[in-house]
Write a protein that holds these residues in place. Structure first.
Motif, PDB file in Angstrom:
ATOM      1  N   TYR A 421      20.585  26.744   0.380  1.00  0.00           N
ATOM      2  CA  TYR A 421      20.849  27.460  -0.867  1.00  0.00           C
ATOM      3  C   TYR A 421      21.391  26.504  -1.932  1.00  0.00           C
ATOM      4  N   ARG A 422      22.247  25.580  -1.532  1.00  0.00           N
ATOM      5  CA  ARG A 422      22.844  24.663  -2.514  1.00  0.00           C
ATOM      6  C   ARG A 422      21.768  23.802  -3.183  1.00  0.00           C
ATOM      7  N   GLN A 423      20.724  23.483  -2.413  1.00  0.00           N
ATOM      8  CA  GLN A 423      19.642  22.693  -2.991  1.00  0.00           C
ATOM      9  C   GLN A 423      18.813  23.510  -3.985  1.00  0.00           C
ATOM     10  N   LEU A 424      18.786  24.823  -3.801  1.00  0.00           N
ATOM     11  CA  LEU A 424      17.991  25.687  -4.667  1.00  0.00           C
ATOM     12  C   LEU A 424      18.818  26.335  -5.779  1.00  0.00           C
ATOM     13  N   GLU A 425      20.126  26.224  -5.686  1.00  0.00           N
ATOM     14  CA  GLU A 425      21.020  27.010  -6.531  1.00  0.00           C
ATOM     15  C   GLU A 425      20.755  26.853  -8.021  1.00  0.00           C
ATOM     16  N   ARG A 426      20.499  25.638  -8.476  1.00  0.00           N
ATOM     17  CA  ARG A 426      20.339  25.403  -9.909  1.00  0.00           C
ATOM     18  C   ARG A 426      19.119  26.129 -10.467  1.00  0.00           C
ATOM     19  N   GLY A 427      18.161  26.467  -9.612  1.00  0.00           N
ATOM     20  CA  GLY A 427      16.968  27.146 -10.091  1.00  0.00           C
ATOM     21  C   GLY A 427      17.009  28.655  -9.935  1.00  0.00           C
ATOM     22  N   VAL A 428      18.150  29.189  -9.458  1.00  0.00           N
ATOM     23  CA  VAL A 428      18.252  30.632  -9.253  1.00  0.00           C
ATOM     24  C   VAL A 428      18.552  31.318 -10.586  1.00  0.00           C
ATOM     25  N   ASN A 429      17.718  32.270 -10.931  1.00  0.00           N
ATOM     26  CA  ASN A 429      17.946  33.072 -12.139  1.00  0.00           C
ATOM     27  C   ASN A 429      19.004  34.131 -11.816  1.00  0.00           C
ATOM     28  N   PRO A 430      20.179  34.088 -12.431  1.00  0.00           N
ATOM     29  CA  PRO A 430      21.232  35.048 -12.074  1.00  0.00           C
ATOM     30  C   PRO A 430      20.885  36.496 -12.419  1.00  0.00           C
ATOM     31  N   VAL A 431      19.950  36.700 -13.342  1.00  0.00           N
ATOM     32  CA  VAL A 431      19.565  38.068 -13.695  1.00  0.00           C
ATOM     33  C   VAL A 431      18.758  38.708 -12.573  1.00  0.00           C
ATOM     34  N   THR A 432      17.796  37.956 -12.051  1.00  0.00           N
ATOM     35  CA  THR A 432      16.943  38.495 -10.986  1.00  0.00           C
ATOM     36  C   THR A 432      17.469  38.173  -9.602  1.00  0.00           C
ATOM     37  N   GLY A 433      18.293  37.129  -9.471  1.00  0.00           N
ATOM     38  CA  GLY A 433      18.779  36.717  -8.164  1.00  0.00           C
ATOM     39  C   GLY A 433      17.754  35.926  -7.372  1.00  0.00           C
ATOM     40  N   ARG A 434      16.728  35.409  -8.032  1.00  0.00           N
ATOM     41  CA  ARG A 434      15.644  34.690  -7.356  1.00  0.00           C
ATOM     42  C   ARG A 434      15.465  33.302  -7.968  1.00  0.00           C
ATOM     43  N   TRP A 435      15.084  32.357  -7.099  1.00  0.00           N
ATOM     44  CA  TRP A 435      14.760  31.013  -7.590  1.00  0.00           C
ATOM     45  C   TRP A 435      13.465  31.072  -8.387  1.00  0.00           C
ATOM     46  N   GLU A 436      13.448  30.399  -9.528  1.00  0.00           N
ATOM     47  CA  GLU A 436      12.269  30.407 -10.381  1.00  0.00           C
ATOM     48  C   GLU A 436      11.999  29.005 -10.900  1.00  0.00           C
ATOM     49  N   ASP A 437      10.714  28.689 -11.050  1.00  0.00           N
ATOM     50  CA  ASP A 437      10.328  27.414 -11.665  1.00  0.00           C
ATOM     51  C   ASP A 437      10.799  27.370 -13.113  1.00  0.00           C
ATOM     52  N   THR A 438      11.099  26.193 -13.574  1.00  0.00           N
ATOM     53  CA  THR A 438      11.453  26.032 -14.982  1.00  0.00           C
ATOM     54  C   THR A 438      10.246  26.351 -15.853  1.00  0.00           C
ATOM     55  N   ARG A 439      10.451  27.247 -16.793  1.00  0.00           N
ATOM     56  CA  ARG A 439       9.353  27.670 -17.659  1.00  0.00           C
ATOM     57  C   ARG A 439       9.591  27.185 -19.090  1.00  0.00           C
ATOM     58  N   PRO A 440       8.536  26.884 -19.796  1.00  0.00           N
ATOM     59  CA  PRO A 440       8.722  26.493 -21.205  1.00  0.00           C
ATOM     60  C   PRO A 440       9.213  27.679 -22.019  1.00  0.00           C
ATOM     61  N   SER A 441       9.965  27.395 -23.050  1.00  0.00           N
ATOM     62  CA  SER A 441      10.472  28.452 -23.913  1.00  0.00           C
ATOM     63  C   SER A 441       9.328  29.122 -24.653  1.00  0.00           C
ATOM     64  N   PRO A 442       9.312  30.461 -24.690  1.00  0.00           N
ATOM     65  CA  PRO A 442       8.233  31.150 -25.437  1.00  0.00           C
ATOM     66  C   PRO A 442       8.296  30.865 -26.928  1.00  0.00           C
ATOM     67  N   LEU A 443       9.422  30.316 -27.427  1.00  0.00           N
ATOM     68  CA  LEU A 443       9.542  30.003 -28.850  1.00  0.00           C
ATOM     69  C   LEU A 443       9.174  28.554 -29.158  1.00  0.00           C
ATOM     70  N   GLU A 444       8.833  27.819 -28.106  1.00  0.00           N
ATOM     71  CA  GLU A 444       8.513  26.406 -28.293  1.00  0.00           C
ATOM     72  C   GLU A 444       7.272  26.261 -29.187  1.00  0.00           C
ATOM     73  N   GLY A 445       7.377  25.383 -30.181  1.00  0.00           N
ATOM     74  CA  GLY A 445       6.252  25.144 -31.081  1.00  0.00           C
ATOM     75  C   GLY A 445       6.230  26.044 -32.288  1.00  0.00           C
ATOM     76  N   LEU A 446       7.129  27.049 -32.361  1.00  0.00           N
ATOM     77  CA  LEU A 446       7.162  27.930 -33.515  1.00  0.00           C
ATOM     78  C   LEU A 446       8.070  27.356 -34.584  1.00  0.00           C
ATOM     79  N   SER A 447       7.686  27.552 -35.823  1.00  0.00           N
ATOM     80  CA  SER A 447       8.539  27.135 -36.933  1.00  0.00           C
ATOM     81  C   SER A 447       9.688  28.115 -37.077  1.00  0.00           C
ATOM     82  N   ASP A 448      10.674  27.739 -37.887  1.00  0.00           N
ATOM     83  CA  ASP A 448      11.811  28.639 -38.118  1.00  0.00           C
ATOM     84  C   ASP A 448      11.349  29.940 -38.738  1.00  0.00           C
TER      85      ASP A 448
END
Length: 505
Positions: A421-448
């Motif tokens: 668990y300690r090896q996976l902990e940083r990738g655990v989404n506290p909202v869902t309680g599940r490990w998740e891959d790092t995803r790009p931000s949906p706002l990435e590439g958008l202007s202000d």
């Protein structure tokens, strides 16, 4: 299905035992499974019951009396038509034949009734008891007569004598359960006559499972108000522990759990660790079909036991919330473990199951009670780790423990995690309680400007849903609970948004 021939009421006034027995036995045989009698009008039923009352008062032999009581028992199944013709005199006759008059106990294995044949005498008593059970359950008016007869006092006296034969004790206890459940005055009289102590002692005697079950049901009625003295509660807990550990019957275990759920914590603190395996096995079986009736008592009982008894809480946690490992690759509610099933219940829409499951898990996470919303306790952090913030939100809202952002894992909580668990902990989404891959931000590439446009679109959609009554936007109030806002723009109040360098002018 062939139409049954109605009973010949005129024959029931005969003085000949053979005529009476033949007609009664025919009716009883043909209607052994009948639940209602639409072929008889009220006048016919009144005449029939009047004839049966005459037989019961007429000093007939045991077989005729037993047949008449069986006929009355069959008729008393018809709840809709029973009330108009159940007279006080008839009910008193049934009580008398059951040997439950207050002053005279007619069921006495050493008495004169035995001289006329023990088997016949027992048959009359048993049939009268069965008949009385039906009448008590189906006729509120009959309950007044039974209560006035102090039937419960006679039952307690017979239990103290300890001279029951056959199934008489079992049906005495069934009657006592109905009396204490349906008649408050009877329940109070049983309490004042130390009925709870007597029934607790009865549990210590060798009896069959169904007799033990009836004893437990009556005890529940007596102690549910939690007004019994501490000494009796301790004696009862010790007795229930023995019954639970030895029980191999599902229904018997269920009634033990019901009783444990209403006992004071001071008594539950004295339970030994050997009750943990049967209680958890019972929970496993009940979670196969998690209906409120099946699961609510065991969830409440385990929560109260855990709050009262620290060693038992540790044992229960070891089974329900073992240290986390690779299972964080799945959502907390996915799987067949007890943790998975309880987390699924946390968001159940079935009555009280959600709150009960959440309270049990929070107790196992060493709940610290209420605290200020700006100071998360380690209990909340553990609960979120095991269940995910989304699943725990309902309990946190009820407890006033909601915060704006889900809490991250407390590294000091090493007893609830493995090296995996300690090896996976940083990738655990506290909202869902599940490990998740790092995803790009949906706002990435958008202007202000694009980001501002998307934000305004979201605000407008929320405002539209609010006006339609679909949602009610809220923010966390000073008490840690959701507080509705008048307008969705209030959600932005107090939020600090840093200015970009290009917006400095």
């Amino acid at each position: 299905m062939a139409r049954r021939n109605p009973i010949a009421i005129d024959k029931l006034t005969s003085d000949l035992e053979d005529v009476l027995q033949s007609e009664l036995q025919r009716f009883n045989s043909e209607n052994a499974s009948t639940l209602s009698f639409p072929d008889y009008d009220v006048e016919q039923k009144q005449r029939l019951v009047g004839a049966l009352e005459g037989i019961l008062m007429g000093g007939h032999d045991s077989l005729t009396t037993c047949n008449a009581l069986e006929t009355l028992r069959i008729l008393s199944r018809d709840r809709q038509e029973l009330e108009p013709f159940v007279s006080a005199a008839l009910v008193r006759e049934v009580v008398r034949h059951a040997g439950l008059e207050e002053e005279v106990c007619q069921y006495d294995v050493q008495g004169a009734r035995v001289a006329s044949g023990l088997a016949e005498a027992l048959a009359v008593v048993l049939e009268a008891q069965k008949c009385l059970c039906n009448i008590l359950y189906n006729s509120p008016r009959a309950r007044d007569t039974v209560s006035a007869s102090s039937t419960e006092t006679a039952i307690l006296g017979r239990i103290r004598q300890g001279s029951h034969l056959g199934e008489v004790l079992y049906f005495d206890l069934r009657l006592l359960f109905l009396l204490t459940a349906l008649i408050p005055e009877s329940r109070q009289r049983v309490k004042t006559q130390d009925g709870a102590a007597l029934l607790t002692d009865l549990l210590c005697r060798p009896t069959d499972d169904r007799t033990c079950i009836e004893t437990l049901k009556s005890l529940f009625n007596l102690v549910a108000d939690k007004d019994e003295d501490a000494e009796l509660s301790l004696h009862l807990v010790a007795t229930l522990q023995r019954v639970l550990v030895q029980s191999e019957d599902e229904e018997l275990t269920s009634h033990v759990v019901n009783l444990l759920s209403v006992l004071p914590r001071e008594a539950l603190a004295k339970l030994g660790e050997d009750v943990a395996p049967p209680l958890l096995q019972f929970l496993e079986r009940r979670m196969e079909d998690p209906s409120p009736e099946q699961v609510s008592p065991i969830l409440h009982a385990l929560t109260e036991i855990g709050r009262a008894n620290r060693p038992l809480r540790r044992l229960i946690k070891r089974q329900v919330l073992p240290p986390l490992g690779g299972e964080v690759m799945r959502l907390p509610e996915e799987g067949k473990s007890l943790r998975n099933r309880l987390v699924r219940l946390m968001t159940s829409s079935t009555g009280e199951l959600g709150p009960l499951a959440a309270e049990l898990l929070f107790m196992l996470c060493k709940e610290n009670g209420r605290c200020a919303p700006d100071r998360l306790t380690s209990s909340v952090t553990r609960l979120v780790k095991y269940s995910g913030y989304g699943n725990a939100a309902g309990l946190l809202a009820r407890r006033g423990l909601l915060v704006g952002n889900p809490p991250r894992q407390d590294n000091s909580d090493s007893d609830s995690e493995t090296e995996e668990y300690r090896q996976l902990e940083r990738g655990v989404n506290p909202v869902t309680g599940r490990w998740e891959d790092t995803r790009p931000s949906p706002l990435e590439g958008l202007s202000d400007q694009q980001k501002e446009y998307e934000a305004l679109q979201l605000v407008q959609l929320m405002h539209q849903l609010d006006r339609q009554g679909v949602i009610r936007p809220s923010r966390i109030g000073s008490d840690g609970r959701p507080a509705p806002v008048e307008h969705v723009l209030q959600l932005c109040e107090g939020v600090h948004t840093p200015r970009s360098e290009s917006d400095s002018d």
